[in-house]
Scaffold this motif. Sequence first.
Motif, PDB file in Angstrom:
ATOM      1  N   ASP A  39      -0.902  30.513  70.781  1.00 55.44           N
ATOM      2  CA  ASP A  39      -0.330  30.598  69.437  1.00 55.44           C
ATOM      3  C   ASP A  39      -0.304  29.189  68.868  1.00 55.44           C
ATOM      4  N   ASN A  42       2.713  28.366  66.292  1.00 54.61           N
ATOM      5  CA  ASN A  42       4.064  28.179  66.838  1.00 54.61           C
ATOM      6  C   ASN A  42       4.098  27.285  68.069  1.00 54.61           C
ATOM      7  N   VAL A  44       2.775  27.706  71.248  1.00 55.65           N
ATOM      8  CA  VAL A  44       3.039  28.349  72.537  1.00 55.65           C
ATOM      9  C   VAL A  44       1.702  28.590  73.225  1.00 55.65           C
ATOM     10  N   GLY A  64       8.762  20.505  74.301  1.00 53.31           N
ATOM     11  CA  GLY A  64       9.456  21.772  74.500  1.00 53.31           C
ATOM     12  C   GLY A  64       9.522  22.098  75.976  1.00 53.31           C
ATOM     13  N   PHE A 118       5.928  25.632  75.741  1.00 49.27           N
ATOM     14  CA  PHE A 118       6.401  25.656  74.361  1.00 49.27           C
ATOM     15  C   PHE A 118       6.339  24.234  73.824  1.00 49.27           C
ATOM     16  N   GLY A 119       5.604  24.020  72.745  1.00 48.10           N
ATOM     17  CA  GLY A 119       5.481  22.682  72.180  1.00 48.10           C
ATOM     18  C   GLY A 119       4.244  21.976  72.703  1.00 48.10           C
ATOM     19  N   ASP A 135      -1.627  20.354  72.857  1.00 46.62           N
ATOM     20  CA  ASP A 135      -0.841  21.498  72.406  1.00 46.62           C
ATOM     21  C   ASP A 135      -1.728  22.735  72.427  1.00 46.62           C
TER      22      ASP A 135
END
Length: 169
Positions: A39, A42, A44, A64, A118-119, A135
Amino acid sequence: MTIPFPIHAQDALLTINTDEQPFVKNALPGVHVMPCFLDTENGVWVLRVQFEPGTVLPRHFHTGCVHLYTISGSWHYTEYPDQPQTAGSYLYEPGGSVHQFQVPETNTEVTDTFMAVFGANINFDENDEFMNVMDAGWIETIMLEAAKAQGIVPRYIKPKSTAGYSDEE
């Protein structure tokens, strides 16, 4: 109360069987990637990743959290050599952590892992100078380039972007 109306109607489950998908070999040197969910909007990324013995990733800062499960093999953080992660280990990394991932050269097999990130990872070189940002978008770009060179078309879950104006089609 009645059951809510589904916002996202599904004709089928969104599912990936990682035992049936190919790994993209050497997406990074010594790192074989199987994307499950990317994703980019966002930030992820969910991956199954295999690491060759002796693989060392850049030292990095997490923006994250990370959930990482070790399926087989072993690895550790350079900063925590006495806390190896082995088959069956689950690790939670809070956002803001800094470390360097490494797989012992003495391993006799690949280290197989499953991770939800995440991040981003902010990567640094051996002099602690900024290298790059890893990322979901960077992972997707690097993985797709390697997959194309190998003749692989990876299958993974990717949310459709809905960015735009409500009155445009």
